[in-house]
Design a protein around this motif. Structure first.
Motif, PDB file in Angstrom:
ATOM      1  N   ALA A   3      -4.695   9.620   6.372  1.00  0.00           N
ATOM      2  CA  ALA A   3      -3.820   8.577   5.831  1.00  0.00           C
ATOM      3  C   ALA A   3      -4.146   7.223   6.463  1.00  0.00           C
ATOM      4  O   ALA A   3      -4.135   6.186   5.781  1.00  0.00           O
TER       5      ALA A   3
ATOM      6  N   ARG B  54      -5.000   6.977  -7.074  1.00  0.00           N
ATOM      7  CA  ARG B  54      -3.751   7.335  -6.405  1.00  0.00           C
ATOM      8  C   ARG B  54      -3.756   8.779  -5.916  1.00  0.00           C
ATOM      9  O   ARG B  54      -3.285   9.060  -4.814  1.00  0.00           O
TER      10      ARG B  54
ATOM     11  N   LEU C 100       1.780   3.869  -3.375  1.00  0.00           N
ATOM     12  CA  LEU C 100       1.344   5.268  -3.393  1.00  0.00           C
ATOM     13  C   LEU C 100       2.530   6.219  -3.458  1.00  0.00           C
ATOM     14  O   LEU C 100       2.524   7.201  -4.197  1.00  0.00           O
ATOM     15  N   VAL C 101       3.556   5.927  -2.666  1.00  0.00           N
ATOM     16  CA  VAL C 101       4.684   6.851  -2.531  1.00  0.00           C
ATOM     17  C   VAL C 101       5.674   6.704  -3.685  1.00  0.00           C
ATOM     18  O   VAL C 101       6.106   7.688  -4.267  1.00  0.00           O
ATOM     19  N   ARG C 102       6.046   5.479  -3.982  1.00  0.00           N
ATOM     20  CA  ARG C 102       7.007   5.237  -5.057  1.00  0.00           C
ATOM     21  C   ARG C 102       6.479   4.130  -5.971  1.00  0.00           C
ATOM     22  O   ARG C 102       6.988   3.000  -5.954  1.00  0.00           O
ATOM     23  N   PRO C 103       5.476   4.439  -6.761  1.00  0.00           N
ATOM     24  CA  PRO C 103       4.948   3.389  -7.646  1.00  0.00           C
ATOM     25  C   PRO C 103       5.973   2.891  -8.652  1.00  0.00           C
ATOM     26  O   PRO C 103       5.826   1.794  -9.180  1.00  0.00           O
TER      27      PRO C 103
ATOM     28  N   TYR D 136      -4.081  -3.199  -5.884  1.00  0.00           N
ATOM     29  CA  TYR D 136      -3.105  -2.336  -6.554  1.00  0.00           C
ATOM     30  C   TYR D 136      -3.771  -1.609  -7.710  1.00  0.00           C
ATOM     31  O   TYR D 136      -3.527  -0.406  -7.936  1.00  0.00           O
ATOM     32  N   ALA D 137      -4.600  -2.326  -8.434  1.00  0.00           N
ATOM     33  CA  ALA D 137      -5.300  -1.701  -9.557  1.00  0.00           C
ATOM     34  C   ALA D 137      -6.254  -0.606  -9.067  1.00  0.00           C
ATOM     35  O   ALA D 137      -6.335   0.479  -9.657  1.00  0.00           O
TER      36      ALA D 137
ATOM     37  N   TYR E 169       0.836  -1.200   0.000  1.00  0.00           N
ATOM     38  CA  TYR E 169       0.000   0.000   0.000  1.00  0.00           C
ATOM     39  C   TYR E 169       0.876   1.256   0.000  1.00  0.00           C
ATOM     40  O   TYR E 169       0.701   2.150  -0.831  1.00  0.00           O
ATOM     41  N   PHE E 170       1.818   1.300   0.930  1.00  0.00           N
ATOM     42  CA  PHE E 170       2.626   2.515   1.097  1.00  0.00           C
ATOM     43  C   PHE E 170       3.456   2.805  -0.158  1.00  0.00           C
ATOM     44  O   PHE E 170       3.420   3.903  -0.704  1.00  0.00           O
TER      45      PHE E 170
ATOM     46  N   PHE F  67      -5.702   8.896  -2.611  1.00  0.00           N
ATOM     47  CA  PHE F  67      -5.095   8.212  -1.464  1.00  0.00           C
ATOM     48  C   PHE F  67      -3.778   8.859  -1.055  1.00  0.00           C
ATOM     49  O   PHE F  67      -3.513   9.058   0.126  1.00  0.00           O
ATOM     50  N   ALA F  68      -2.937   9.189  -2.028  1.00  0.00           N
ATOM     51  CA  ALA F  68      -1.603   9.680  -1.698  1.00  0.00           C
ATOM     52  C   ALA F  68      -1.633  11.084  -1.115  1.00  0.00           C
ATOM     53  O   ALA F  68      -0.708  11.495  -0.423  1.00  0.00           O
TER      54      ALA F  68
ATOM     55  N   VAL G 276      -2.934  -7.674  -6.198  1.00  0.00           N
ATOM     56  CA  VAL G 276      -2.936  -7.077  -7.544  1.00  0.00           C
ATOM     57  C   VAL G 276      -4.246  -6.333  -7.779  1.00  0.00           C
ATOM     58  O   VAL G 276      -4.254  -5.234  -8.368  1.00  0.00           O
TER      59      VAL G 276
ATOM     60  N   LEU H  94       3.760   3.741   9.872  1.00  0.00           N
ATOM     61  CA  LEU H  94       3.744   4.753   8.811  1.00  0.00           C
ATOM     62  C   LEU H  94       4.914   5.742   8.937  1.00  0.00           C
ATOM     63  O   LEU H  94       5.612   6.010   7.940  1.00  0.00           O
TER      64      LEU H  94
END
Lengths: 368, 169
Positions: free
Chosen positions: B104, B93, B49-52, B86-87, B45-46, B96-97, B83, B151
Motif C-alpha cells: 500500500a 483501481r 481508492l476506498v470510497r470513490p 485520479y484518471a 489518493y486514499f 491499487f486498492a 485530476v 494511512l
C-alpha cells in the motif's frame, strides 16, 4: 494495512461531474491563470483573507510553544548572556557617540553641498502566518494587507536583510514572493565597486547573480545590497554575501525565510523627480495666458542669448514652458504646506533627517 | 439523506482541504530544507481508492484548486495533476486498492511519483524553463514517509466514522 473497504463504493464511482469535464476545467483554469484572464490574484487573496483566521489560530499555539521552548533554553545561559550584553552595550555606547558625531558632520556637509536629502520610509510590522515551500515556488503569507497600507511591490525585510517583496495584497493578508523564488528578480549592486547585477531566484537557498558587467572584478564575501534601480525598491537594503560556486555567482542571503516570524514591510515611494525651480532671471517672457509680470531687469550684453542659439530659442518660445511657469507660481506661494512644498535643497531637511541626533551632541562637535 | 450521512459524505473532501491548509502552515522541522508533505494528495489518493463515491473527480478538482490557492501555485497546476492522477487511479483501481502492508505504501509512492512528474511537466511548460528536480524528489520522499502513520488514521476514519454514518452502503 490495506487501503480499506474500497469495494463498498465501487459501484457508485464517477460522481456527477465526469472526469473529462473536470480535466477540461482544470486545464482551462491553468490557461486562464497564465494569460491573466481570470482575477486569480483577487480570488486568492479573498480566500487567504478567510483562511487567515485558521492560519493564525493554528499558528498561535505553535508559536507559543516555540517561544516557550526557546525561553527554557535561555534560562541556563542568562548570566553569561547578561555579561555579554553589558560588554556589548558599553562598546555600542562608544560607537553611538562616534556615529552621532559623524552623522552631524555628514549633515553639515550635505547642507553645504545642498544635497538632496535621503528618502525615508515608514514600515509596517507583520507576522508570517503561512509558508509555501513547493518544489517550484517560495512564498510566505503575512497577516497584514491593504487595511494596513500594504501594497504590491513593497520590500519585506527581517532583522537581518531583505526577504522578498509583496506581489499581491488582500484586505488583511499579503503574499510575499521570496528572493529565492524562481520568479524573483531584483536589481542589486555589489559592494565595493557598486557593480550592478540582477539577483535571480532559483528555488534554492542561494539565488544567483545575473546581468553583471563582463569585466567586473568580484571577490568572495562581497556585500550585496539593493540598488534601487527602477524605483521599486529602496537602495541600500542588505541582501547577502557573494559566494562563488563553480562558474556560478551565488548569494548567501542574510535573511532566513524559513525562520522569519515577524517581518517589516517598507512603505517606499520613489521620489518624483521634479524640475529645478528656475530663478526669476531665468524665466522666459510671459506667455499670453499668464498674468503680466513686472519687467525683468535688463540683462547685460554678455548674458543676452543670440537668436542663432537653438536651445535658447526653444526655451523662450516654448508655450509649455510658460505654462509650467504659470502653474508653479501658486505652489511657491503655498510653501508653508509641507505636502506641496517645492524641493528647495536648502529648506528640504526631510522629515527623516530630523535634528535630534545633532541636538544630543555637544556644541563643539559642529567644529569637528 | 440524513445530516450524519451528509456529514460523512463531506469528510473526504474536507480532509483534503484540511491537508492543503495544514501543508501551508509555517512549520518546518527541517528548517525549510525539505518541502512539506503533500497532505491533500494523500486524501485524494486514499478516498478515491476506498470510497470513490465520496471522492468524485469534481472533489479532486476542488481539492487541487484549494491546494493551488493556499500554496501560491498557478491556479490549475495541482488541480490538473490531481485530476490526471485520479484518471490513472480510476483505470487501475483494482490493482491499487487491493494492495496491503508495504504494498500500500509502495502504491502511494508510485502515485506520488506520477503526480510529481505531472506537476513538474506542467510547471516546466508553464514557466518555460527547466526546474530543479531535487525538491520534487524530497517532496516525494517526505510525503511517502508521512503516509505511513497517516494511512492507519485514514483507515480508522473510514471504518469508524464514514462507514457507519454511511450505513446504506
Amino acid at each position: 494495512m490495506t487501503n480499506g473497504t474500497w469495494r463498498t463504493g465501487r459501484a457508485r464511482s464517477g460522481g456527477r461531474v465526469p472526469l473529462l469535464l473536470a480535466g477540461i476545467i482544470s486545464v482551462l483554469l491553468l490557461i486562464a491563470g497564465k494569460v491573466h484572464f481570470l482575477p486569480v490574484d483577487r480570488a486568492r487573496t479573498a480566500l487567504t483573507d478567510r483562511a487567515g483566521t485558521f492560519f493564525q489560530a493554528a499558528n498561535a499555539p505553535i508559536l507559543a510553544a516555540t517561544r516557550w521552548l526557546t525561553g527554557i533554553g535561555h534560562i541556563f545561559s542568562v548570566y553569561s548572556e547578561n555579561q555579554r550584553l553589558r560588554e556589548e552595550n558599553t562598546r555600542l555606547a562608544q560607537w553611538r557617540g562616534a556615529a552621532l558625531a559623524l552623522q552631524n558632520r555628514v549633515d553639515h556637509y550635505r547642507l553645504l553641498l545642498k544635497a538632496v536629502p535621503d528618502v525615508r520610509y515608514s514600515a509596517v510590522t507583520a507576522q508570517v502566518i503561512a509558508r509555501s515551500s513547493q518544489p517550484f515556488l517560495e512564498t510566505i503569507v503575512l497577516n497584514a494587507g491593504k487595511a494596513s497600507g500594504i501594497n504590491p511591490g513593497e520590500a519585506v525585510i527581517d532583522a537581518r536583510g531583505m526577504l522578498g517583496r509583496i506581489y499581491v495584497s488582500g484586505e488583511h493578508t499579503a503574499w510575499v514572493i521570496l528572493l529565492t523564488d524562481l520568479n524573483s528578480r531584483i536589481p542589486v549592486e555589489i559592494r565595493p565597486g557598486n557593480i550592478p547585477a540582477i539577483l535571480t531566484g532559483n528555488n534554492t537557498d542561494q539565488p544567483v547573480l545575473d546581468a553583471m558587467p563582463q569585466n567586473a572584478k568580484l571577490r568572495d564575501g562581497a556585500d550585496i545590497v539593493t540598488s534601487g534601480d527602477g524605483g521599486l525598491l529602496p537602495a541600500g537594503l542588505p541582501v547577502g554575501m557573494l559566494r562563488f560556486d563553480g562558474k556560478q555567482t551565488k548569494v548567501a542571503l542574510y535573511s532566513d525565510p524559513m525562520a522569519a516570524v515577524d517581518v517589516r514591510i517598507l512603505d517606499y515611494r520613489a521620489p518624483i523627480e521634479q524640475m529645478p525651480k528656475p530663478a526669476d532671471a531665468d524665466l522666459p517672457a510671459p506667455a499670453s495666458l499668464s498674468p503680466p509680470l513686472p519687467p525683468p531687469p535688463q540683462p547685460s550684453e554678455a548674458t543676452v542669448a543670440q537668436p542663432s542659439d537653438p536651445a535658447t530659442l526653444s526655451l523662450t518660445t516654448n508655450p509649455a514652458t510658460a505654462l509650467v511657469r504659470k502653474s508653479r507660481t501658486p505652489t511657491r506661494q503655498r510653501s508653508a504646506d509641507p505636502d506641496t512644498r517645492p524641493r528647495v535643497p536648502i529648506a528640504t531637511h526631510g522629515p527623516g533627517q530630523d535634528s535630534a541626533p545633532a541636538a544630543e551632541l555637544p556644541d563643539d562637535q559642529d567644529n569637528q | 439523506m440524513s445530516v450524519s450521512s451528509l456529514f460523512a459524505a463531506t469528510i473526504p473532501v474536507l480532509s483534503g482541504i484540511l491537508g492543503a491548509l495544514v501543508s501551508s502552515l509555517p512549520i518546518s522541522l527541517t528548517g525549510g530544507t525539505i518541502p512539506p508533505p503533500l497532505l491533500s494528495f494523500m486524501a485524494v489518493y486514499f478516498w478515491s481508492l476506498v470510497r470513490p463515491d465520496l471522492m468524485p473527480p469534481a472533489a479532486a478538482l476542488l481539492i487541487g484548486i484549494v491546494q493551488d490557492f493556499v500554496s501560491g501555485s498557478p491556479v490549475g497546476l495541482w488541480a490538473t495533476a490531481y485530476v490526471a492522477i485520479y484518471a490513472v487511479l480510476g483505470g487501475q483501481r483494482d490493482s491499487f486498492a487491493g494492495l496491503a502492508g508495504i504494498g500500500a505504501i509502495l502504491g502511494f509512492a508510485l502515485a506520488m511519483l506520477l503526480v510529481s512528474a505531472a506537476t513538474y511537466g506542467i510547471a516546466v511548460v508553464y514557466f518555460w524553463r527547466v526546474l530543479p528536480l531535487m525538491p520534487h524528489v524530497l517532496q516525494i520522499a517526505v510525503s511517502v514517509l508521512c503516509y505511513v502513520p497517516l494511512l492507519p488514521m485514514l483507515n480508522g476514519l473510514q471504518h469508524k466514522v464514514v462507514g457507519p454514518l454511511r450505513s446504506e452502503f
